[in-house]
Scaffold this active site. Structure first.
Site, PDB file in Angstrom:
ATOM      1  N   ASP A  28       0.838  -1.206   0.000  1.00 28.23           N
ATOM      2  CA  ASP A  28       0.000   0.000   0.000  1.00 28.23           C
ATOM      3  C   ASP A  28       0.873   1.256   0.000  1.00 28.23           C
ATOM      4  OD1 ASP A  28      -2.371   1.387  -0.041  1.00 28.23           O
ATOM      5  OD2 ASP A  28      -2.689   1.284   2.127  1.00 28.23           O
ATOM      6  N   GLY A  29       0.321   2.320  -0.576  1.00 34.45           N
ATOM      7  CA  GLY A  29       1.002   3.612  -0.532  1.00 34.45           C
ATOM      8  C   GLY A  29       1.510   4.103  -1.881  1.00 34.45           C
ATOM      9  N   GLY A  31      -0.149   5.432  -4.390  1.00 30.25           N
ATOM     10  CA  GLY A  31      -0.763   6.706  -4.775  1.00 30.25           C
ATOM     11  C   GLY A  31      -0.130   7.865  -4.028  1.00 30.25           C
ATOM     12  N   ARG A  32       0.074   7.680  -2.736  1.00 29.61           N
ATOM     13  CA  ARG A  32       0.674   8.756  -1.933  1.00 29.61           C
ATOM     14  C   ARG A  32       2.124   9.006  -2.325  1.00 29.61           C
ATOM     15  NH1 ARG A  32      -0.969   6.101   3.401  1.00 29.61           N
ATOM     16  NH2 ARG A  32      -1.575   4.486   1.928  1.00 29.61           N
ATOM     17  N   TRP A  33       2.831   7.939  -2.656  1.00 29.76           N
ATOM     18  CA  TRP A  33       4.222   8.090  -3.107  1.00 29.76           C
ATOM     19  C   TRP A  33       4.271   8.998  -4.342  1.00 29.76           C
ATOM     20  CZ3 TRP A  33       6.816   7.127  -7.646  1.00 29.76           C
ATOM     21  CH2 TRP A  33       8.217   7.071  -7.576  1.00 29.76           C
ATOM     22  N   HIS A  45       2.089   3.133  -9.071  1.00 29.48           N
ATOM     23  CA  HIS A  45       1.871   1.708  -9.349  1.00 29.48           C
ATOM     24  C   HIS A  45       3.015   1.148 -10.207  1.00 29.48           C
ATOM     25  CE1 HIS A  45      -1.925   2.167  -7.471  1.00 29.48           C
ATOM     26  NE2 HIS A  45      -2.564   2.737  -8.469  1.00 29.48           N
ATOM     27  N   SER A  74     -11.065  -6.995  -4.014  1.00 27.65           N
ATOM     28  CA  SER A  74     -12.411  -7.028  -4.601  1.00 27.65           C
ATOM     29  C   SER A  74     -13.089  -5.668  -4.459  1.00 27.65           C
ATOM     30  CB  SER A  74     -13.241  -8.148  -3.961  1.00 27.65           C
ATOM     31  OG  SER A  74     -13.064  -8.193  -2.561  1.00 27.65           O
ATOM     32  N   TRP A  77     -12.350  -2.188  -7.344  1.00 27.67           N
ATOM     33  CA  TRP A  77     -13.160  -1.802  -8.517  1.00 27.67           C
ATOM     34  C   TRP A  77     -13.839  -0.461  -8.277  1.00 27.67           C
ATOM     35  CZ3 TRP A  77     -12.299  -4.669 -12.700  1.00 27.67           C
ATOM     36  CH2 TRP A  77     -11.936  -6.002 -12.543  1.00 27.67           C
ATOM     37  N   LEU A 139      10.480 -20.637  -5.091  1.00 28.12           N
ATOM     38  CA  LEU A 139       9.582 -19.728  -4.370  1.00 28.12           C
ATOM     39  C   LEU A 139       8.180 -19.888  -4.943  1.00 28.12           C
ATOM     40  CD1 LEU A 139       9.358 -17.098  -2.428  1.00 28.12           C
ATOM     41  CD2 LEU A 139       9.345 -15.844  -4.580  1.00 28.12           C
ATOM     42  N   ILE A 200      -6.601  -4.708   7.748  1.00 30.20           N
ATOM     43  CA  ILE A 200      -6.405  -5.909   6.933  1.00 30.20           C
ATOM     44  C   ILE A 200      -7.050  -5.762   5.546  1.00 30.20           C
ATOM     45  CG2 ILE A 200      -6.855  -8.423   6.850  1.00 30.20           C
ATOM     46  CD1 ILE A 200      -4.994  -7.859   9.122  1.00 30.20           C
ATOM     47  N   SER A 201      -8.020  -4.848   5.434  1.00 32.63           N
ATOM     48  CA  SER A 201      -8.671  -4.569   4.135  1.00 32.63           C
ATOM     49  C   SER A 201      -9.118  -5.834   3.398  1.00 32.63           C
ATOM     50  CB  SER A 201      -7.761  -3.713   3.248  1.00 32.63           C
ATOM     51  OG  SER A 201      -7.480  -2.474   3.869  1.00 32.63           O
TER      52      SER A 201
HETATM   53  C1  IPE Z   1      -5.504  -2.790  -0.093  1.00 31.67           C
HETATM   54  O1  IPE Z   1      -5.124  -1.473  -0.317  1.00 31.67           O
HETATM   55  C2  IPE Z   1      -5.479  -3.556  -1.361  1.00 31.67           C
HETATM   56  C3  IPE Z   1      -4.210  -3.661  -2.065  1.00 31.67           C
HETATM   57  C4  IPE Z   1      -3.039  -3.246  -1.671  1.00 31.67           C
HETATM   58  C5  IPE Z   1      -4.295  -4.328  -3.319  1.00 31.67           C
HETATM   59  P1  IPE Z   1      -6.184  -0.300  -0.379  1.00 31.67           P
HETATM   60  O2  IPE Z   1      -5.412   0.959  -0.471  1.00 31.67           O
HETATM   61  O3  IPE Z   1      -7.168  -0.540  -1.466  1.00 31.67           O
HETATM   62  O4  IPE Z   1      -6.924  -0.430   1.028  1.00 31.67           O
HETATM   63  P2  IPE Z   1      -7.884   0.561   1.784  1.00 31.67           P
HETATM   64  O5  IPE Z   1      -9.015   0.883   0.864  1.00 31.67           O
HETATM   65  O6  IPE Z   1      -7.109   1.806   2.103  1.00 31.67           O
HETATM   66  O7  IPE Z   1      -8.294  -0.165   3.010  1.00 31.67           O
HETATM   67  C1  IPE Z   2      -1.753   0.165  -3.300  1.00 27.86           C
HETATM   68  O1  IPE Z   2      -1.479   1.510  -3.357  1.00 27.86           O
HETATM   69  C2  IPE Z   2      -1.943  -0.422  -4.679  1.00 27.86           C
HETATM   70  C3  IPE Z   2      -3.309  -0.867  -4.957  1.00 27.86           C
HETATM   71  C4  IPE Z   2      -4.317  -0.845  -4.132  1.00 27.86           C
HETATM   72  C5  IPE Z   2      -3.503  -1.395  -6.276  1.00 27.86           C
HETATM   73  P1  IPE Z   2      -2.635   2.574  -3.320  1.00 27.86           P
HETATM   74  O2  IPE Z   2      -3.039   2.897  -4.710  1.00 27.86           O
HETATM   75  O3  IPE Z   2      -3.734   2.139  -2.438  1.00 27.86           O
HETATM   76  O4  IPE Z   2      -1.886   3.829  -2.699  1.00 27.86           O
HETATM   77  P2  IPE Z   2      -2.480   4.873  -1.679  1.00 27.86           P
HETATM   78  O5  IPE Z   2      -3.002   4.110  -0.504  1.00 27.86           O
HETATM   79  O6  IPE Z   2      -3.560   5.621  -2.394  1.00 27.86           O
HETATM   80  O7  IPE Z   2      -1.311   5.743  -1.350  1.00 27.86           O
HETATM   81 MG    MG Z   3      -4.145   2.419  -0.478  1.00 27.42          MG
END
Ligand code: IPE
Ligand code: IPE
Ligand code: MG
Length: 264
Positions: A28-29, A31-33, A45, A74, A77, A139, A200-201
């Protein structure tokens, strides 16, 4: 239906090891990066894929046998259609680019999740990649795509019902677990979530029952070797009790042969 080869953490105590056998990551992260750099979210991404490559390498070097990565939930989307479509294309391109090299490096590739929402090209590529790498043993790499922990439990229960294997109207753990998406792997020993959120999302809900959880503020595109090793060091210092007391651990040996045979 083949019985699982691994001990369930709630039915028997898994083997102890200082390095996790199975590592599961919520990456995760991204988008913020990107936003921090005034870049479009999708640039995060793209950078994230490079970190996937380096993480796979680190897992092999550190002796981790199973790596499971949450790539698309899931619920993802719900994102803007342009971002969803970029992620799908990125998945296709990365698979095309990387699969031969993964095969050469002995990586077995699998995807878990509801593939019915993916287009035919992507589904076919996934199946071909799984078939190509099915005998590899360095692996086990699993990508969770259109995956949800609740979906997984429900699809397992529905398969069990369809197989007519519910005895006396009661679903048991032993009957259900062979139908879970990751029945081929031991439960994760270590879970890492990058990006600062502590949730845990809807990732591996069933399988994380006794997993050690590690959360870091590091954004996924910045998750480098020192960050990876910090998570492993944290894991190495954990006391995994599985319901027992500390004192019991001092005298406990590896699981006895009866437990080893539990799921055999
Ligand atoms: C969880 O990340 C799913 C993946 C990393 C693929 P999200 O960024 O979608 O999770 P939420 O919405 O912040 O919980
Ligand atoms: C996780 O990074 C990648 C996916 C969910 C596909 P995010 O896209 O959720 O990044 P943030 O949380 O917005 O920074
Ligand atoms: Mg995210």
């Amino acid at each position: 239906m083949a019985k699982p080869r691994f001990l369930s953490s709630t039915r028997a105590i898994p083997e102890r090891a200082s390095v996790p056998r199975h590592l599961a990551i919520i990456m995760d992260g991204n988008g913020r990066w990107a936003r921090k750099r005034f870049l479009p979210r999708v640039a995060g991404h793209s950078r994230g894929v490079e970190v996937v490559r380096s993480t796979i390498k680190l897992c092999i070097e550190r002796g981790i046998r199973y790596l499971t990565l949450f790539a698309f939930s899931s619920e993802n989307w719900r994102r803007p259609p342009e971002e969803v479509s970029f992620l799908m294309q990125l998945f296709v391109r990365s698979l095309q680019k990387e699969i031969e090299r993964m095969h050469e490096n002995g990586i077995r590739f699998r995807v878990i999740g509801d593939l019915s929402r993916f287009d035919d090209t992507l589904t076919r590529m996934i199946r071909e990649a799984e078939a190509l790498t099915e005998n590899n043993t360095a692996l086990d790499l699993t990508i969770a795509a259109n995956y949800g922990g609740r979906w997984d439990i429900l699809q397992a229960a529905n398969q069990l019902l369809a197989a007519g294997e519910v005895e006396d109207g009661e679903i048991t753990e032993a009957a259900l677990t062979p139908y879970l998406s990751m029945a081929y792997a031991p439960e994760p020993d270590l879970f890492i979530r990058t990006g600062g959120e502590t949730r845990i999302s809807n990732f591996l809900l069933w399988q994380l029952a006794y997993t050690e959880l590690y959360f870091t503020d590091t954004l996924w595109p910045d998750f480098d070797e020192p960050a990876f090793d910090a998570a492993l060091t944290s894991y190495g210092g954990r006391e995994r009790r599985f319901g027992r007391t500390s004192e019991q651990l001092d005298t406990a040996s590896t699981p006895d042969s009866e437990q080893q045979r539990d799921n055999a």
